[in-house]
Enzyme design. Structure first.
Site, PDB file in Angstrom:
ATOM      1  N   SER A  14      41.437  38.227  41.596  1.00  0.00           N
ATOM      2  CA  SER A  14      40.837  37.429  40.535  1.00  0.00           C
ATOM      3  C   SER A  14      39.877  36.387  41.091  1.00  0.00           C
ATOM      4  O   SER A  14      39.048  35.852  40.362  1.00  0.00           O
ATOM      5  CB  SER A  14      41.939  36.720  39.750  1.00  0.00           C
ATOM      6  OG  SER A  14      42.625  35.800  40.608  1.00  0.00           O
ATOM      7  N   GLY A  15      40.023  36.084  42.381  1.00  0.00           N
ATOM      8  CA  GLY A  15      39.293  34.979  42.983  1.00  0.00           C
ATOM      9  C   GLY A  15      40.170  33.768  43.181  1.00  0.00           C
ATOM     10  O   GLY A  15      39.766  32.791  43.811  1.00  0.00           O
ATOM     11  N   VAL A  17      43.574  31.618  44.624  1.00  0.00           N
ATOM     12  CA  VAL A  17      44.063  31.492  46.003  1.00  0.00           C
ATOM     13  C   VAL A  17      45.074  32.585  46.333  1.00  0.00           C
ATOM     14  O   VAL A  17      45.123  33.064  47.478  1.00  0.00           O
ATOM     15  CB  VAL A  17      44.673  30.092  46.248  1.00  0.00           C
ATOM     16  CG1 VAL A  17      43.593  29.035  46.269  1.00  0.00           C
ATOM     17  CG2 VAL A  17      45.732  29.751  45.225  1.00  0.00           C
ATOM     18  N   SER A  19      45.417  35.859  45.196  1.00  0.00           N
ATOM     19  CA  SER A  19      44.857  37.178  45.475  1.00  0.00           C
ATOM     20  C   SER A  19      43.965  37.156  46.710  1.00  0.00           C
ATOM     21  O   SER A  19      43.914  38.132  47.473  1.00  0.00           O
ATOM     22  CB  SER A  19      44.088  37.714  44.268  1.00  0.00           C
ATOM     23  OG  SER A  19      43.044  36.848  43.893  1.00  0.00           O
ATOM     24  N   CYS A  95      50.331  42.693  29.587  1.00  0.00           N
ATOM     25  CA  CYS A  95      49.060  42.881  30.289  1.00  0.00           C
ATOM     26  C   CYS A  95      49.250  43.645  31.592  1.00  0.00           C
ATOM     27  O   CYS A  95      48.469  44.538  31.922  1.00  0.00           O
ATOM     28  CB  CYS A  95      48.424  41.516  30.561  1.00  0.00           C
ATOM     29  SG  CYS A  95      46.820  41.617  31.386  1.00  0.00           S
ATOM     30  N   GLY A 119      48.323  39.941  44.216  1.00  0.00           N
ATOM     31  CA  GLY A 119      48.795  38.682  44.783  1.00  0.00           C
ATOM     32  C   GLY A 119      50.027  38.137  44.099  1.00  0.00           C
ATOM     33  O   GLY A 119      50.275  36.926  44.159  1.00  0.00           O
ATOM     34  N   CYS A 192      45.976  33.187  30.513  1.00  0.00           N
ATOM     35  CA  CYS A 192      44.639  33.148  31.108  1.00  0.00           C
ATOM     36  C   CYS A 192      43.514  33.146  30.087  1.00  0.00           C
ATOM     37  O   CYS A 192      42.418  32.665  30.367  1.00  0.00           O
ATOM     38  CB  CYS A 192      44.472  34.313  32.082  1.00  0.00           C
ATOM     39  SG  CYS A 192      44.421  35.947  31.278  1.00  0.00           S
TER      40      CYS A 192
END
Length: 349
Positions: A14-15, A17, A19, A95, A119, A192
């Protein structure tokens, strides 16, 4: 299908920390991670963008897969429908099953990559004749609860690099690699796709809502007015705005649009019924398992007192509180995840 010696891993990134740290750990362990960023919402975070660029600069490529349509239809819309029914959903478990992991496995199969990673703070361990998702017990953070709806056929292909790390260790790893204090910060949102408060999101998106109604004690006294049943959850204490407390939400009476309140002891339940079952491993009626009824609740022992194809029920050894229809009831054999379902019934005796 790729060979068993293939060191490639398709990794959901996702960007954040977590992952990014997972990608760095895979590379340092001799794997060849390919990052896949699932586009599920319109707005992306500036720090997430910077961390993904950092991965690319370190030789870890990242590609994008657009999942916005399936995310809206499979997660956001059912989430809103659950609130319209006055239940308390957990969208992450749905999800993971219907969107995130499904899209990752589809992309891995398209590319001929066997292993799929994320992650999440969880592990994979040998269990019975195969593999099981297990609790991440060393680092103090465990997310296995969120993964109980994944199909059993995926388990042998999963890899979770963060199993034995704590959140501070993950942050330190990202800082060491990127040498940027700002990039070690940030946490995932609880939900999210909600940019602000849950209440504001519901105000702007609910199609049908019964509206305000009475708050009634178990003795039948009218204590005040609620703002809509969907805005409360069983076991809730804060935000009721009443004197003479503390008061707790015992249940919701949809037929009368009433919020039933009592004292803390009145919120205890000893039996929990659940449906929409998903089992990764066989369970047996009459056996004792460790059960968890919320992501952050502590596991407690319970007997699987009834089991059918469509629904099940557990009998707790001791009463517990804060059990809300719409949440997930998840079963474990020690640290090993077995499966569970969506809570739809609670009983005080």
């Amino acid at each position: 299908m790729a060979s068993t010696t293939d060191r490639r891993v398709l990794l959901g990134v996702s960007g954040g920390v977590d992952s990014c740290a997972a990608a760095l750990l895979l590379r340092s362990s001799g794997y060849e991670p390919l990052g896949v960023r699932l586009i599920l919402k319109e707005k992306e975070d500036r720090l997430d963008e910077a961390r993904l660029k950092g991965l690319d600069s370190l030789g870890i490529p990242v590609v994008e897969v657009d999942g916005r349509d399936v995310f809206r239809s499979s997660v956001v819309e059912p989430f809103l429908e659950a609130y319209e029914r006055s239940t308390t959903p957990n969208p992450c478990v749905i999800c993971n099953e219907r969107v995130k992991f499904r899209l990752l496995f589809e992309e891995a199969d398209r590319r001929g990559i066997h292993l799929v990673g994320t992650g999440h703070y969880a592990g994979i361990t040998p269990y019975r004749d195969g593999s099981a998702i297990s609790r991440a017990e060393i680092g103090g953070k465990d997310q296995s609860y969120m993964l109980y709806r994944l199909p059993s056929e995926w388990l042998g292909r999963l890899i979770f690099p963060l199993e034995n790390l704590s959140k501070p260790e993950v942050r330190d790893l990202v800082f060491r690699e990127f040498d940027d204090e700002e990039l070690r910060s940030g946490d995932s949102q609880d939900i999210c796709f909600i940019p602000g408060s849950l209440e504001s999101f519901l105000d702007g998106n609910l199609r049908e809502e019964a509206g305000p109604g009475p708050m009634i004690s178990l003795d039948g006294d009218v204590l005040g007015r609620h703002r809509g049943l969907c805005r409360y959850t069983e076991g809730q204490r804060k935000g009721l705005g009443l004197g003479g407390g503390p008061w707790f939400v015992v249940r919701k009476d949809r037929s009368e649009n009433a919020l039933i309140l009592g004292r803390e002891a009145d919120t205890s339940v000893v039996r929990i019924g659940f449906s929409m079952l998903k089992w990764q491993h066989k369970v047996n009626e009459g056996s004792v398992y460790m059960i968890q009824h919320r992501y952050r609740s502590a596991p407690v022992p319970a007997v699987l007192s009834r089991l059918s194809q469509d629904s099940a029920e557990v009998l707790l050894e001791k009463p517990t509180r804060g059990v809300a229809p719409g949440q997930s009831l998840v079963l474990y054999d020690g640290p090993c995840l077995l499966g569970g379902g969506i809570i739809d019934r609670v009983y005080s005796r």
